[in-house]
Design a protein around this motif. Structure first.
Motif, PDB file in Angstrom:
ATOM      1  N   PHE A   1       9.575  19.285 -30.335  1.00 13.76           N
ATOM      2  CA  PHE A   1       8.788  20.119 -29.441  1.00 13.76           C
ATOM      3  C   PHE A   1       7.554  19.346 -28.954  1.00 13.76           C
ATOM      4  O   PHE A   1       6.837  18.743 -29.754  1.00 13.76           O
ATOM      5  N   SER A   2       7.330  19.369 -27.655  1.00 15.58           N
ATOM      6  CA  SER A   2       6.211  18.617 -27.079  1.00 15.58           C
ATOM      7  C   SER A   2       4.907  19.396 -27.113  1.00 15.58           C
ATOM      8  O   SER A   2       3.828  18.810 -27.097  1.00 15.58           O
ATOM      9  N   LYS A   3       4.995  20.715 -27.129  1.00  9.56           N
ATOM     10  CA  LYS A   3       3.785  21.532 -27.145  1.00  9.56           C
ATOM     11  C   LYS A   3       3.256  21.654 -28.567  1.00  9.56           C
ATOM     12  O   LYS A   3       3.924  22.181 -29.457  1.00  9.56           O
ATOM     13  N   ALA A   4       2.053  21.141 -28.783  1.00  8.75           N
ATOM     14  CA  ALA A   4       1.438  21.193 -30.116  1.00  8.75           C
ATOM     15  C   ALA A   4       0.729  22.528 -30.320  1.00  8.75           C
ATOM     16  O   ALA A   4       0.275  23.165 -29.372  1.00  8.75           O
ATOM     17  N   ILE A   5       0.653  22.943 -31.573  1.00  6.64           N
ATOM     18  CA  ILE A   5      -0.106  24.134 -31.958  1.00  6.64           C
ATOM     19  C   ILE A   5      -1.469  23.660 -32.444  1.00  6.64           C
ATOM     20  O   ILE A   5      -1.555  22.876 -33.393  1.00  6.64           O
ATOM     21  N   ILE A   6      -2.532  24.117 -31.794  1.00  8.39           N
ATOM     22  CA  ILE A   6      -3.887  23.694 -32.170  1.00  8.39           C
ATOM     23  C   ILE A   6      -4.602  24.859 -32.842  1.00  8.39           C
ATOM     24  O   ILE A   6      -4.585  25.986 -32.339  1.00  8.39           O
ATOM     25  N   MET A   7      -5.207  24.584 -34.008  1.00  5.78           N
ATOM     26  CA  MET A   7      -5.889  25.640 -34.749  1.00  5.78           C
ATOM     27  C   MET A   7      -7.091  25.069 -35.487  1.00  5.78           C
ATOM     28  O   MET A   7      -7.214  23.855 -35.685  1.00  5.78           O
ATOM     29  N   ASP A   8      -7.986  25.969 -35.879  1.00  8.59           N
ATOM     30  CA  ASP A   8      -9.169  25.573 -36.645  1.00  8.59           C
ATOM     31  C   ASP A   8      -8.797  25.375 -38.108  1.00  8.59           C
ATOM     32  O   ASP A   8      -8.001  26.123 -38.669  1.00  8.59           O
ATOM     33  N   TYR A   9      -9.393  24.357 -38.719  1.00  7.03           N
ATOM     34  CA  TYR A   9      -9.135  24.039 -40.122  1.00  7.03           C
ATOM     35  C   TYR A   9     -10.401  24.269 -40.939  1.00  7.03           C
ATOM     36  O   TYR A   9     -11.484  23.817 -40.568  1.00  7.03           O
ATOM     37  N   PHE A  10     -10.252  25.012 -42.036  1.00  8.49           N
ATOM     38  CA  PHE A  10     -11.358  25.263 -42.950  1.00  8.49           C
ATOM     39  C   PHE A  10     -10.918  24.869 -44.354  1.00  8.49           C
ATOM     40  O   PHE A  10     -10.050  25.512 -44.936  1.00  8.49           O
ATOM     41  N   PHE A  11     -11.534  23.829 -44.889  1.00  6.40           N
ATOM     42  CA  PHE A  11     -11.176  23.371 -46.233  1.00  6.40           C
ATOM     43  C   PHE A  11     -11.362  24.482 -47.252  1.00  6.40           C
ATOM     44  O   PHE A  11     -10.572  24.618 -48.199  1.00  6.40           O
ATOM     45  N   GLU A  12     -12.393  25.306 -47.084  1.00  4.97           N
ATOM     46  CA  GLU A  12     -12.733  26.308 -48.089  1.00  4.97           C
ATOM     47  C   GLU A  12     -11.861  27.545 -48.051  1.00  4.97           C
ATOM     48  O   GLU A  12     -12.037  28.438 -48.882  1.00  4.97           O
ATOM     49  N   GLU A  13     -10.917  27.619 -47.126  1.00  8.99           N
ATOM     50  CA  GLU A  13     -10.053  28.793 -47.026  1.00  8.99           C
ATOM     51  C   GLU A  13      -8.603  28.418 -47.325  1.00  8.99           C
ATOM     52  O   GLU A  13      -8.156  27.325 -46.996  1.00  8.99           O
TER      53      GLU A  13
END
Length: 537
Positions: free
Chosen positions: A70-82
């Motif tokens: 799949f060429s479309k990437a999923i972009i999301m926020d990353y939180f180490f503490e969660e």
């Protein structure tokens, strides 16, 4: 001599920015659900939040393929503490207008974002009820930090012939930087120091994250305004101009970039107005900064050690009022804290063997007081296998020891620091040590603990202190260097390594900053990224 004699206006906190990651998905050997052709797969990604699953993105539909990339990437926020739980669903979409409700289900995979970012490349069999592992194909997810998210830019400006704003002097100029928002407004992100009584100031060079000054968009408008500082807060506007980071980064030293500083009101009223001074850019240097994820995906392991308070102030374990009471229907506060931190840290420790200790109890067989005893009572092998092994060791231990005191935590800190010191002698970023201390009350050996923390600050190590029950954190907050350098025995801590709080999420949030600070100050770069190999594939 040019110097700042006034406190500069406040600058926004770095905490408003988060790390963003992109997930690239591919599959192999998917099930063929079409009769006259192959499946037309699409991936849907769900995030577990507040007790429910929510869709955060989906890929495009790939026609006629059992091995889609799949060429479309999923972009999301990353939180180490969660603990960010994810589910990946693969569907066979018959037509571009079809909904997943009517599509054929090809399989799913569940994991955490922590597993993905710590692996870099993560592969796992897709699951379908009623089929064995591997029969539905394999999904691979590559997790990468969005490029440029941690870069910083060094800037320096000077000005000439600024307008005179003070009656008995010249002007006390400073610059204010604001980035454009999506709605057309501006948000202030930085201010320089004030240069007193000077119409030709040269401000100090300063450093600012690229994310802060332009949100990672080199073409985003940046408004630079010049003010004359006044003690009563009514700073006089001198003029402004707009630019962007792309323009500024094109500077070719020793040549400077130049902008006229324009006061629009003055321009409208005054005939023949040219400008209110000229502002020059004398330095613009964008520097790549290694991030927490760069170190983790380069193979840095978080070595997790636990220390648990078994002092008498916790209450008799056999009584329901005790913090150590083992309730068959619900975990006690110690077990809750262990789970809250352990389920996050374990994704960054490949062997998942956790050294675990107790302090402040009389232990068998002689029932002498110990402030550093293995939960499994095996000094030569104090490791617990994963979070389940850790919980089991704790539950067994509480039935074997006699709660006593005092609350001495320096022995465990010194013990872990010995291993961190060995790592500090290595030139690479392969291990970082995290000590979780769970306690219900005031630390008794505070002087020795301060000395232990100061010594440990020179090593790759963080100390997480989580209070259970009604823990008094006023004294424990002395160990945190957020508001000043911790000193003990005439020595000062090299950096802040202690995170005290009542909630695991609060303390974990500081770990990425402490880890990167340690390696950066020692000029230790991340290793080359490694590839995850799943033994089940």
């Amino acid at each position: 001599m040019q110097a700042s004699i006034y406190p500069p206006p406040s600058t926004p906190s770095l905490s408003q920015f988060v790390t963003r990651v992109q997930l690239n998905i591919s599959c192999k050997n998917l099930r063929d659900k079409d009769v006259l052709s192959k499946s037309d797969p699409m991936a849907v990604v769900m995030l577990f939040k507040d007790g429910n699953w929510f869709e955060i993105g989906r890929t495009e539909r790939v026609d006629n393929s059992l091995n889609p990339q799949f060429s479309k990437a999923i972009i999301m926020d990353y939180f180490f503490e969660e603990l960010q739980k994810l589910k990946f669903f693969i569907y066979d979409i018959d037509s571009p207008t079809s909904d997943v409700k009517s599509a054929d289900f090809l399989g799913e995979m569940e994991c955490t974002l922590g597993q993905l970012v710590s692996s870099g490349t993560y592969s796992k069999p897709l699951a379908i009820k009623g089929t064995s592992a591997g029969q539905s194909g394999i999904i691979t997810v590559v997790a990468e930090e969005v490029a440029g998210g941690n870069d910083v830019v060094f800037l320096q400006f000077r000005a000439e012939k600024l307008d005179k704003k003070d009656f008995f002097g010249k002007s006390d100029p400073y610059l204010e930087f604001a980035r454009a928002k999506e709605d057309g407004g501006f948000v202030v992100v930085r201010r320089t120091e004030v240069i007193p009584n000077n119409l030709n100031p040269r401000w100090k060079s300063f450093e600012i994250p690229v994310n802060m000054i332009c949100n990672g968009d080199y073409d985003r408008v940046i408004k630079v305004s010049c003010f004359d500082w006044d003690s009563d807060g009514s700073h006089d506007f001198i003029g402004s101009f707009t630019t962007n980071l792309r323009e500024m980064s094109c500077i070719q030293l020793p040549k400077e970039l130049e902008w006229p500083c324009i006061n629009e009101k003055k321009q409208t009223k005054k005939k023949g107005y040219k400008n209110s001074g000229l502002v020059y850019l004398t330095r613009c240097e964008v520097v790549k900064v290694a991030s927490f994820l760069d170190y983790i995906q380069g193979g840095c392991q978080l070595n997790f050690t636990v220390g648990i308070d078994f002092t008498a102030s916790n209450g008799e374990p056999k009584q329901a009022t005790s913090l150590h009471y083992i309730n068959p229907y619900a975990p006690n506060e110690y077990m809750q804290a262990l789970t809250a931190v352990g389920e996050i840290i374990q994704d960054y420790d490949s062997d998942k063997l956790f050294p675990s200790f107790g302090f402040g109890a009389k232990i068998p067989p002689m029932f002498q007081v110990s402030h550093q005893f293995p939960l499994n009572f095996n000094p030569s092998n104090p490791y617990c296998a994963g979070l389940p092994g850790l919980i089991q060791a704790y539950q067994t231990c509480i039935q074997s020891v006699q709660l006593f005191g005092p609350t001495n935590i320096s022995p465990i800190i010194n013990h872990v620091a010995q291993f961190a010191q060995q790592q500090a002698q290595r030139p690479d970023a392969t291990n970082y040590f995290i000590l979780l201390l769970l306690t219900d009350g005031v630390i008794t050996d505070m002087d020795q603990t301060k000395q232990a923390v100061v010594a440990a600050s020179a090593f790759p190590m963080s100390i997480i202190i989580v209070g259970v029950g009604g823990a008094d954190f006023k004294m424990m907050e002395e160990l945190d260097s957020d508001d000043g350098v911790l000193t003990a025995g005439g020595k000062s801590a090299q950096r802040d390594i202690v995170c005290p709080a009542a909630l695991a999420k609060e303390v974990l949030a500081e770990v990425p900053k402490q880890l990167t600070e340690y390696f950066r100050t020692r000029n230790i770069l991340p290793q080359q990224r490694t590839t995850y190999n799943n033994p089940n594939v």
